[in-house]
Design a protein around this motif. Sequence first.
Motif, short mmCIF file in Angstrom:
data_model
loop_
_atom_site.label_atom_id
_atom_site.label_comp_id
_atom_site.label_asym_id
_atom_site.label_seq_id
_atom_site.Cartn_x
_atom_site.Cartn_y
_atom_site.Cartn_z
N HIS A 255 -55.58 54.16 64.90
CA HIS A 255 -55.65 53.46 63.62
C HIS A 255 -55.76 54.51 62.51
CE1 HIS A 255 -57.00 50.68 66.68
NE2 HIS A 255 -56.71 49.69 65.87
N VAL A 256 -54.72 54.60 61.68
CA VAL A 256 -54.65 55.65 60.66
C VAL A 256 -55.06 55.05 59.32
CG1 VAL A 256 -53.13 57.28 59.48
CG2 VAL A 256 -52.90 56.89 61.96
N MET A 257 -56.18 55.53 58.78
CA MET A 257 -56.76 54.87 57.61
C MET A 257 -57.07 55.90 56.51
SD MET A 257 -58.92 51.91 59.56
CE MET A 257 -60.27 52.89 60.16
N ALA A 258 -57.34 55.38 55.33
CA ALA A 258 -57.55 56.24 54.17
C ALA A 258 -58.91 56.94 54.23
CB ALA A 258 -57.47 55.41 52.89
N GLY A 259 -59.05 58.03 53.48
CA GLY A 259 -60.31 58.75 53.41
C GLY A 259 -61.24 58.24 52.32
N VAL A 260 -60.68 57.64 51.27
CA VAL A 260 -61.52 57.10 50.20
C VAL A 260 -62.40 56.00 50.80
CG1 VAL A 260 -61.50 55.87 47.99
CG2 VAL A 260 -59.77 57.61 48.46
N PRO A 261 -63.74 56.13 50.69
CA PRO A 261 -64.61 55.23 51.44
C PRO A 261 -64.36 53.74 51.22
CG PRO A 261 -65.85 57.11 50.66
CD PRO A 261 -64.47 57.22 50.05
#
Lengths: 243, 243
Positions: free
Chosen positions: B146-152
Amino acid sequence: MANPTAAMLVIGDEILSGRTRDSNMHRLACELTKHGIDLTEVRVVADDRAAIIAGVRALAATYDHVFTSGGIGPTHDDITAEAIAAAFETPIGIRADARAILEAHYDSTGQELNAARLRMARIPDGATLIDNPISAAPGFILGNVHVMAGVPAIFEAMLASVLPALTGGAPILSQSIRIDRGEGEIAAPLSELADDFSDLSIGSYPFMRDGVHGTHVVIRGTDAARIDAAMTRLAEDLSGGPA
Amino acid sequence: MANPTAAMLVIGDEILSGRTRDSNMHRLACELTKHGIDLTEVRVVADDRAAIIAGVRALAATYDHVFTSGGIGPTHDDITAEAIAAAFETPIGIRADARAILEAHYDSTGQELNAARLRMARIPDGATLIDNPISAAPGFILGNVHVMAGVPAIFEAMLASVLPALTGGAPILSQSIRIDRGEGEIAAPLSELADDFSDLSIGSYPFMRDGVHGTHVVIRGTDAARIDAAMTRLAEDLSGGPA
């Protein structure tokens, strides 16, 4: 010459379950950056013998320095020292100098050096002790691996005592600028800048405040004049080029 | 039956330099625990193609689920999507549905879908998109990754949208007790307790407050009655045994 590299192995079920939020990684990252050592990889593993052995072997073989946190207390789930010894195929046993440190500490506090506490004097053969000014039980250095406590105050104290002995590279300098435009608007000039200043590390970090997208750009490197030049060029690019 | 396992790959120079303190690992740990999935390993690597490929391959081969954070924005240092595609030897290109999502978003905000922003529509073949309700640019699922953003805030939103689709095991229950004695004093009874309740995870976490050493003991497992029994036994042991 490239800076020395480092890796960290964070050991503890409590981090992976979410019970505890790790703070030692961030502390180590900041201290190593100041010291000119590049933290290149971090792994977090459970209090699991096989996982600790595999992790420390992989990291010790790849990086100049390894720092571990956690698992060196007196209880049944504190298995780091044994696992590190096993990773290096080194015997481990109660060492006289470590025992003396614990004896002095528990004598002075009127507590008993029982069997559980005595486990904290188990040190792999050939290791160097790391002083623990807070609760006495020492960490140790075996090969290129620094084995330190998980309690943040003790981790910090141990780190402070080992860092001066490590040869750092040039300290990493950085400048940052806040740009009130989204990353997508400045990506093209940033990419060209990164190509032209390939000796520097140019990072962009989006933020959103009051519904407005903005970007922090951070330029890092070891040469202050180059960083200045890149910052000047960036300001020119974003204002539409030099006059 | 054992719970499913998971690993996380945190991608970003800014974490390793200490510029940013990661918060996504702690968030993921808490959410997976609630969901009955065991987070078993975390790795943090730089924005480095080879490091991302090696990390995701190792974790995807070992654990049931992998979650990545970071590196899917529009700038030159956002290389996660390309690296994940390379790790799985899968072609990657601009996908019509991802492009349509970005077009609608930038149209509605009066911004231009320029070349940099269009990079965020690059999705490996065969991947499933992950909705991004905050800034539109989607994450994706490729295989078990699952490839997700770094911005919390975006990481959280993406996680909330993928978790319900994952089959969790039994939720992990826990009880904890604060004991105003140092770990070393209670290590022996704790060790016996851990032997007798080997189906449970018994952790001890030292703390120091106002100069006094104490210990939090946390007992975790999937069977509430067993946790109750272990807590009762611990209370008896520490008070000198049952009446």
